[in-house]
Design a protein around this motif. Sequence first.
Motif, PDB file in Angstrom:
ATOM      1  N   ARG A 256      -0.744  -6.450 -15.265  1.00  0.00           N
ATOM      2  CA  ARG A 256      -1.556  -6.158 -14.084  1.00  0.00           C
ATOM      3  C   ARG A 256      -3.025  -6.364 -14.392  1.00  0.00           C
ATOM      4  O   ARG A 256      -3.453  -6.309 -15.545  1.00  0.00           O
ATOM      5  CB  ARG A 256      -1.300  -4.730 -13.621  1.00  0.00           C
ATOM      6  CG  ARG A 256      -1.791  -3.645 -14.587  1.00  0.00           C
ATOM      7  CD  ARG A 256      -1.350  -2.266 -14.110  1.00  0.00           C
ATOM      8  NE  ARG A 256      -1.849  -1.217 -14.977  1.00  0.00           N
ATOM      9  CZ  ARG A 256      -1.530   0.075 -14.844  1.00  0.00           C
ATOM     10  NH1 ARG A 256      -0.694   0.466 -13.874  1.00  0.00           N
ATOM     11  NH2 ARG A 256      -2.047   0.969 -15.672  1.00  0.00           N
TER      12      ARG A 256
ATOM     13  N   PRO B 236      -3.649   6.335  -8.247  1.00  0.00           N
ATOM     14  CA  PRO B 236      -4.680   5.372  -7.805  1.00  0.00           C
ATOM     15  C   PRO B 236      -5.070   4.390  -8.905  1.00  0.00           C
ATOM     16  O   PRO B 236      -5.375   3.228  -8.612  1.00  0.00           O
ATOM     17  CB  PRO B 236      -5.844   6.283  -7.423  1.00  0.00           C
ATOM     18  CG  PRO B 236      -5.188   7.546  -6.973  1.00  0.00           C
ATOM     19  CD  PRO B 236      -4.009   7.720  -7.885  1.00  0.00           C
ATOM     20  N   GLU B 237      -5.020   4.820 -10.148  1.00  0.00           N
ATOM     21  CA  GLU B 237      -5.381   3.917 -11.253  1.00  0.00           C
ATOM     22  C   GLU B 237      -4.335   2.846 -11.507  1.00  0.00           C
ATOM     23  O   GLU B 237      -4.552   1.948 -12.320  1.00  0.00           O
ATOM     24  CB  GLU B 237      -5.654   4.706 -12.543  1.00  0.00           C
ATOM     25  CG  GLU B 237      -4.584   5.690 -12.933  1.00  0.00           C
ATOM     26  CD  GLU B 237      -4.894   7.103 -12.471  1.00  0.00           C
ATOM     27  OE1 GLU B 237      -5.356   7.276 -11.317  1.00  0.00           O
ATOM     28  OE2 GLU B 237      -4.669   8.033 -13.264  1.00  0.00           O
TER      29      GLU B 237
ATOM     30  N   ALA C  90      -6.662  -5.020 -12.701  1.00  0.00           N
ATOM     31  CA  ALA C  90      -7.439  -4.274 -11.729  1.00  0.00           C
ATOM     32  C   ALA C  90      -8.811  -4.917 -11.592  1.00  0.00           C
ATOM     33  O   ALA C  90      -9.276  -5.604 -12.512  1.00  0.00           O
ATOM     34  CB  ALA C  90      -7.567  -2.816 -12.178  1.00  0.00           C
TER      35      ALA C  90
ATOM     36  N   THR D  59      -3.559   0.863  -9.151  1.00  0.00           N
ATOM     37  CA  THR D  59      -3.973  -0.191  -8.226  1.00  0.00           C
ATOM     38  C   THR D  59      -4.391  -1.435  -8.994  1.00  0.00           C
ATOM     39  O   THR D  59      -5.249  -1.375  -9.874  1.00  0.00           O
ATOM     40  CB  THR D  59      -5.130   0.292  -7.342  1.00  0.00           C
ATOM     41  OG1 THR D  59      -4.664   1.347  -6.507  1.00  0.00           O
ATOM     42  CG2 THR D  59      -5.668  -0.840  -6.480  1.00  0.00           C
ATOM     43  N   ALA D  60      -3.754  -2.561  -8.680  1.00  0.00           N
ATOM     44  CA  ALA D  60      -4.018  -3.808  -9.395  1.00  0.00           C
ATOM     45  C   ALA D  60      -3.187  -4.914  -8.762  1.00  0.00           C
ATOM     46  O   ALA D  60      -2.297  -4.648  -7.948  1.00  0.00           O
ATOM     47  CB  ALA D  60      -3.654  -3.681 -10.876  1.00  0.00           C
TER      48      ALA D  60
ATOM     49  N   GLN E 246      -0.177  -7.736  -4.882  1.00  0.00           N
ATOM     50  CA  GLN E 246      -1.144  -6.636  -4.861  1.00  0.00           C
ATOM     51  C   GLN E 246      -0.445  -5.294  -4.675  1.00  0.00           C
ATOM     52  O   GLN E 246       0.370  -5.140  -3.758  1.00  0.00           O
ATOM     53  CB  GLN E 246      -2.154  -6.844  -3.738  1.00  0.00           C
ATOM     54  CG  GLN E 246      -3.149  -5.715  -3.566  1.00  0.00           C
ATOM     55  CD  GLN E 246      -4.165  -5.647  -4.678  1.00  0.00           C
ATOM     56  OE1 GLN E 246      -4.746  -6.668  -5.058  1.00  0.00           O
ATOM     57  NE2 GLN E 246      -4.412  -4.450  -5.210  1.00  0.00           N
ATOM     58  N   VAL E 247      -0.801  -4.351  -5.514  1.00  0.00           N
ATOM     59  CA  VAL E 247      -0.350  -2.972  -5.365  1.00  0.00           C
ATOM     60  C   VAL E 247      -1.587  -2.107  -5.193  1.00  0.00           C
ATOM     61  O   VAL E 247      -2.492  -2.137  -6.022  1.00  0.00           O
ATOM     62  CB  VAL E 247       0.458  -2.504  -6.596  1.00  0.00           C
ATOM     63  CG1 VAL E 247       0.747  -1.012  -6.506  1.00  0.00           C
ATOM     64  CG2 VAL E 247       1.760  -3.295  -6.697  1.00  0.00           C
ATOM     65  N   THR E 248      -1.627  -1.359  -4.109  1.00  0.00           N
ATOM     66  CA  THR E 248      -2.742  -0.473  -3.834  1.00  0.00           C
ATOM     67  C   THR E 248      -2.215   0.938  -3.648  1.00  0.00           C
ATOM     68  O   THR E 248      -1.340   1.165  -2.807  1.00  0.00           O
ATOM     69  CB  THR E 248      -3.510  -0.906  -2.576  1.00  0.00           C
ATOM     70  OG1 THR E 248      -3.969  -2.254  -2.744  1.00  0.00           O
ATOM     71  CG2 THR E 248      -4.715  -0.005  -2.341  1.00  0.00           C
ATOM     72  N   VAL E 249      -2.743   1.856  -4.440  1.00  0.00           N
ATOM     73  CA  VAL E 249      -2.317   3.247  -4.372  1.00  0.00           C
ATOM     74  C   VAL E 249      -3.490   4.072  -3.856  1.00  0.00           C
ATOM     75  O   VAL E 249      -4.548   4.125  -4.488  1.00  0.00           O
ATOM     76  CB  VAL E 249      -1.858   3.769  -5.743  1.00  0.00           C
ATOM     77  CG1 VAL E 249      -1.325   5.200  -5.615  1.00  0.00           C
ATOM     78  CG2 VAL E 249      -0.789   2.854  -6.333  1.00  0.00           C
ATOM     79  N   SER E 250      -3.295   4.691  -2.715  1.00  0.00           N
ATOM     80  CA  SER E 250      -4.368   5.483  -2.119  1.00  0.00           C
ATOM     81  C   SER E 250      -4.250   6.942  -2.561  1.00  0.00           C
ATOM     82  O   SER E 250      -3.152   7.453  -2.780  1.00  0.00           O
ATOM     83  CB  SER E 250      -4.302   5.396  -0.602  1.00  0.00           C
ATOM     84  OG  SER E 250      -3.079   5.929  -0.128  1.00  0.00           O
TER      85      SER E 250
ATOM     86  N   LEU F 215       0.845  -1.183   0.000  1.00  0.00           N
ATOM     87  CA  LEU F 215       0.000   0.000   0.000  1.00  0.00           C
ATOM     88  C   LEU F 215       0.887   1.241   0.000  1.00  0.00           C
ATOM     89  O   LEU F 215       1.811   1.353   0.817  1.00  0.00           O
ATOM     90  CB  LEU F 215      -0.890  -0.003   1.240  1.00  0.00           C
ATOM     91  CG  LEU F 215      -1.747   1.248   1.495  1.00  0.00           C
ATOM     92  CD1 LEU F 215      -2.765   1.436   0.378  1.00  0.00           C
ATOM     93  CD2 LEU F 215      -2.434   1.130   2.855  1.00  0.00           C
TER      94      LEU F 215
END
Length: 126
Positions: A37, A87-88, A39, A90-91, A121-125, A10
């Motif tokens: 990736r 954020p895009e 999503a 994220t995937a 998992q990669v999550t970009v807030s 994250l």
Amino acid sequence: VQLQASGGGLVQAGGSLRLSCAASGGTFSRYSMAWCRQAPGKERECVAAVGWSDGTVYYSDSVKGRFAVSRDNADNTKYLQMSSLKPEDTAVYYCAASPLPLHSLYWNTISGYLYWGQGTQVTVSS
């Protein structure tokens, strides 16, 4: 060849992450390798790849200038350095390999890669 992807997590928008793809059971230098990736609710897409025959690196327009592929000296591990994350981005990120050389027309064709890692998992807030 078996692939093991790691390094996801994250991160806040604008941050960086480095993903690793470790290979075993084969000579990684003789395989073209891609980072792809997926999503939620979207099709899997390849965003970066490097051909084994000439070392040409390809990037999708969505990550060009922000992501970079590299490798270790022994060429058993390849990396995806991700910067200026959005954020895009994220995937679930996968590494994949093919025994064939790549071409600019089909480097991002999912079906062209025979071997896949398990994904990270990669999550970009925001």
